[in-house]
Design an enzyme around this catalytic site. Structure first.
Site, PDB file in Angstrom:
ATOM      1  N   ARG A  35     -13.235   3.603  -7.168  1.00 12.14           N
ATOM      2  CA  ARG A  35     -12.967   2.907  -8.321  1.00 12.14           C
ATOM      3  C   ARG A  35     -13.876   2.890  -9.300  1.00 12.14           C
ATOM      4  O   ARG A  35     -13.736   3.287 -10.759  1.00 12.14           O
ATOM      5  CB  ARG A  35     -12.229   1.704  -8.311  1.00 12.14           C
ATOM      6  CG  ARG A  35     -10.724   1.069  -7.863  1.00 12.14           C
ATOM      7  CD  ARG A  35     -10.787  -0.111  -7.628  1.00 12.14           C
ATOM      8  NE  ARG A  35      -9.375  -0.283  -6.978  1.00 12.14           N
ATOM      9  CZ  ARG A  35      -8.868  -1.131  -6.306  1.00 12.14           C
ATOM     10  NH1 ARG A  35     -10.039  -2.764  -6.708  1.00 12.14           N
ATOM     11  NH2 ARG A  35      -7.459  -1.255  -6.354  1.00 12.14           N
ATOM     12  N   LYS A 198      10.578  -1.309   3.231  1.00 11.48           N
ATOM     13  CA  LYS A 198      11.583  -2.798   2.275  1.00 11.48           C
ATOM     14  C   LYS A 198      12.682  -2.556   1.427  1.00 11.48           C
ATOM     15  O   LYS A 198      11.936  -1.638   0.435  1.00 11.48           O
ATOM     16  CB  LYS A 198      11.411  -4.338   2.240  1.00 11.48           C
ATOM     17  CG  LYS A 198      10.917  -4.969   3.585  1.00 11.48           C
ATOM     18  CD  LYS A 198      10.320  -5.900   3.470  1.00 11.48           C
ATOM     19  CE  LYS A 198      10.182  -6.557   4.590  1.00 11.48           C
ATOM     20  NZ  LYS A 198      10.024  -8.162   4.583  1.00 11.48           N
ATOM     21  N   GLY A 354       1.078   2.094  -3.126  1.00 14.09           N
ATOM     22  CA  GLY A 354      -0.479   2.398  -1.755  1.00 14.09           C
ATOM     23  C   GLY A 354      -0.387   2.790  -0.930  1.00 14.09           C
ATOM     24  O   GLY A 354      -1.161   4.369  -0.324  1.00 14.09           O
ATOM     25  N   GLY A 377       0.508  -2.559  -8.326  1.00 18.27           N
ATOM     26  CA  GLY A 377       1.316  -3.553  -8.771  1.00 18.27           C
ATOM     27  C   GLY A 377       1.901  -2.734  -9.780  1.00 18.27           C
ATOM     28  O   GLY A 377       3.205  -2.853 -10.880  1.00 18.27           O
TER      29      GLY A 377
HETATM   30  P1  AMP Z   1       6.519  -0.567   1.386  1.00 18.50           P
HETATM   31  O1  AMP Z   1       4.620  -1.203   1.249  1.00 18.50           O
HETATM   32  O2  AMP Z   1       7.545  -1.099   0.976  1.00 18.50           O
HETATM   33  O3  AMP Z   1       6.229   0.680   0.403  1.00 18.50           O
HETATM   34  O4  AMP Z   1       5.882   0.082   2.305  1.00 18.50           O
HETATM   35  C1  AMP Z   1       5.135   1.081   3.696  1.00 18.50           C
HETATM   36  C2  AMP Z   1       5.491   0.484   5.044  1.00 18.50           C
HETATM   37  O5  AMP Z   1       6.426   0.917   4.902  1.00 18.50           O
HETATM   38  C3  AMP Z   1       4.701   1.532   5.358  1.00 18.50           C
HETATM   39  O6  AMP Z   1       3.260   0.553   6.604  1.00 18.50           O
HETATM   40  C4  AMP Z   1       4.915   1.659   6.770  1.00 18.50           C
HETATM   41  O7  AMP Z   1       4.601   1.465   8.425  1.00 18.50           O
HETATM   42  C5  AMP Z   1       6.664   1.504   6.892  1.00 18.50           C
HETATM   43  N1  AMP Z   1       7.931   2.230   7.277  1.00 18.50           N
HETATM   44  C6  AMP Z   1       7.799   2.496   6.403  1.00 18.50           C
HETATM   45  N2  AMP Z   1       9.657   3.539   7.208  1.00 18.50           N
HETATM   46  C7  AMP Z   1       9.353   2.448   8.480  1.00 18.50           C
HETATM   47  C8  AMP Z   1      10.608   1.991   9.501  1.00 18.50           C
HETATM   48  N3  AMP Z   1      11.525   3.153   9.499  1.00 18.50           N
HETATM   49  N4  AMP Z   1      10.626   0.896   9.967  1.00 18.50           N
HETATM   50  C9  AMP Z   1       9.619  -0.294   9.642  1.00 18.50           C
HETATM   51  N5  AMP Z   1       8.489  -0.308   8.817  1.00 18.50           N
HETATM   52  C10 AMP Z   1       8.611   1.741   8.099  1.00 18.50           C
END
Ligand code: AMP
Length: 396
Positions: A35, A198, A354, A377
């Site tokens: 940063r 999610k 991220g 964010g």
């Molecule tokens: P996000 O912060 O929502 O972008 O999620 C990122 C996280 O999603 C990473 O740490 C991944 O390990 C997790 N992830 C990706 N695919 C899967 C999956 N099929 N099952 C569980 N976690 C997942």
């Protein structure tokens, strides 16, 4: 709007909101300087142009007033080394020391103010506090994209005291330009790739993107909510029951708008959430009860790669699988490579959020994509179609 490139900084005192919220170890050494490094061109532009820079930032989340571990003085040695000049320090961001030091600042000099969040007024966007900060200089510049979605004193409110002399720094300018390019001037076909854990938290992004993209690729943990909503058996894969209906709604919405929605057809399943789990390729909608999908499968990789390579604009947010575990990283790596290939063939690619940024860095592809957004964010809110207070305050 004024631009940092053409503004005459001669004899002006520029209050720059930077993002020096860097991680420190217990010896107060900076463990990741990204940063600060990113802000150097902005600061140099001001001082080389005959202006003085007054740097304002937050660091960490102090609760009650000043705390040694959140003092910005810890960044001085590195900052002055990178700038190649002395950096003065005001141990209070307002009050006596700040106004004396700011008042005595000469062209070409740099002053760093102590952590803004030692005052609660900062995050409250307090008017009087904003005015006190504004009084220290005569030009306002925002170069902290990571906090642009917050209406704090230093990120938005104080801009009102500089109706004429306010502008973005280079980081902000690049972020805003890159995201605007994708959202408003995209060349076709435009493909968005969404992954990560999610669906929740990404619904608004999906809805906003449906009106803009030609192709929407969905992978990562979130894909199983879509597959299950259509009646697929997903075993112990991640699903969000409360979002099943919304997933169906999104599928319909895509069809109504003529958007091609690509969901995986196969997945790499595991018998436990561990790198050394037993694993095999499975059809995405026929996963055995005790197994879970942790990556997209080879057939899906092939299809997604084809779509990505035919795209002219690409937006990628979120990994395709649990890429932190090497045995479930192949899908994410393949997609990262496909985005890099499409970019070298002339596409504009924007990577944000991220974990997709972490993936791009892990596979050393940072220089092979068009733009990697630093403001997690803030970037997501911008893509959702929200007006960011930090951007609005400058543009207005
Ligand atoms: P996000 O912060 O929502 O972008 O999620 C990122 C996280 O999603 C990473 O740490 C991944 O390990 C997790 N992830 C990706 N695919 C899967 C999956 N099929 N099952 C569980 N976690 C997942």
């Amino acid at each position: 709007m004024k631009s940092i490139d053409t503004f005459d900084f001669q004899n002006r005192k520029v209050l720059v909101r930077v993002d020096f919220n860097v991680p420190l170890n217990d010896k107060f050494e900076i463990t990741d300087t990204t940063r600060i490094d990113a802000a150097i061109p902005t600061i140099k532009k001001i001082v080389n142009g005959g202006g003085a820079a007054i740097l304002m930032s937050h660091l960490g989340r102090p609760k009650e007033g000043p705390e040694e571990k959140f003092s910005l003085k810890h960044v001085i040695p590195y900052l002055s080394k990178e700038l190649g000049q002395e950096v003065k320090f005001a141990d209070d961001c307002i009050g006596e020391s700040a106004s004396t030091l700011a008042g005595g600042l000469k062209p070409g000099e740099v002053l760093l103010l102590e952590n803004l969040r030692f005052y609660k007024e900062e995050t409250k966007g307090d008017e009087a506090f904003s005015k006190k900060l504004a009084d220290l200089g005569d030009v306002y510049m925002n170069d902290a994209f990571g906090t642009a979605h917050r209406a704090h004193s230093s990120t938005a409110v104080m801009a009102e005291f500089f109706p004429e002399d306010k502008m973005f720094g280079y980081i902000m300018e690049n972020e805003v330009k890159s995201i605007d390019k994708v959202l408003h001037e995209s060349q076709r076909p435009f493909t968005a790739i969404l992954g990560g854990a999610k669906v929740s938290g990404k619904i608004e992004i999906i809805n906003n993107l449906l009106d803009k993209v030609d192709n929407l690729i969905v992978g990562g943990g979130m894909m199983f909510t879509f597959i299950h909503a259509q009646g697929g058996h997903v075993g112990k894969s991640l699903i969000e029951d409360e979002l099943l209906e919304l997933a169906l709604h999104t599928i319909e919405g895509a069809a109504e708008r003529g958007v091609n929605l690509y969901l995986p057809t196969d997945t790499i399943i595991a018998d436990k959430f561990e790198n050394d789990a037993n694993s095999e390729v499975s059809s995405v909608d026929d996963i055995p009860d005790d197994w879970m999908g942790l990556d997209i499968g080879p057939e899906s990789v092939k299809k997604f790669t084809e779509v990505i390579k035919n795209s002219k604009t690409i937006l990628w947010n979120g990994p395709m699988g649990v890429f932190e575990m090497d045995n479930f990283a192949a899908g994410t790596k393949a997609i990262a490579l496909a985005v890099a290939d499409a970019t070298s063939a002339g596409a504009f690619s924007l990577i944000g959020g991220g974990d997709s940024v972490a993936a791009i860095n892990k596979y050393d592809l940072k220089d092979k994509v068009s733009y990697v957004s630093t403001g997690g964010g803030a970037m997501l809110e911008y893509i959702e179609g929200k007006e960011l207070p930090g951007v609005k305050a400058i543009k207005e």
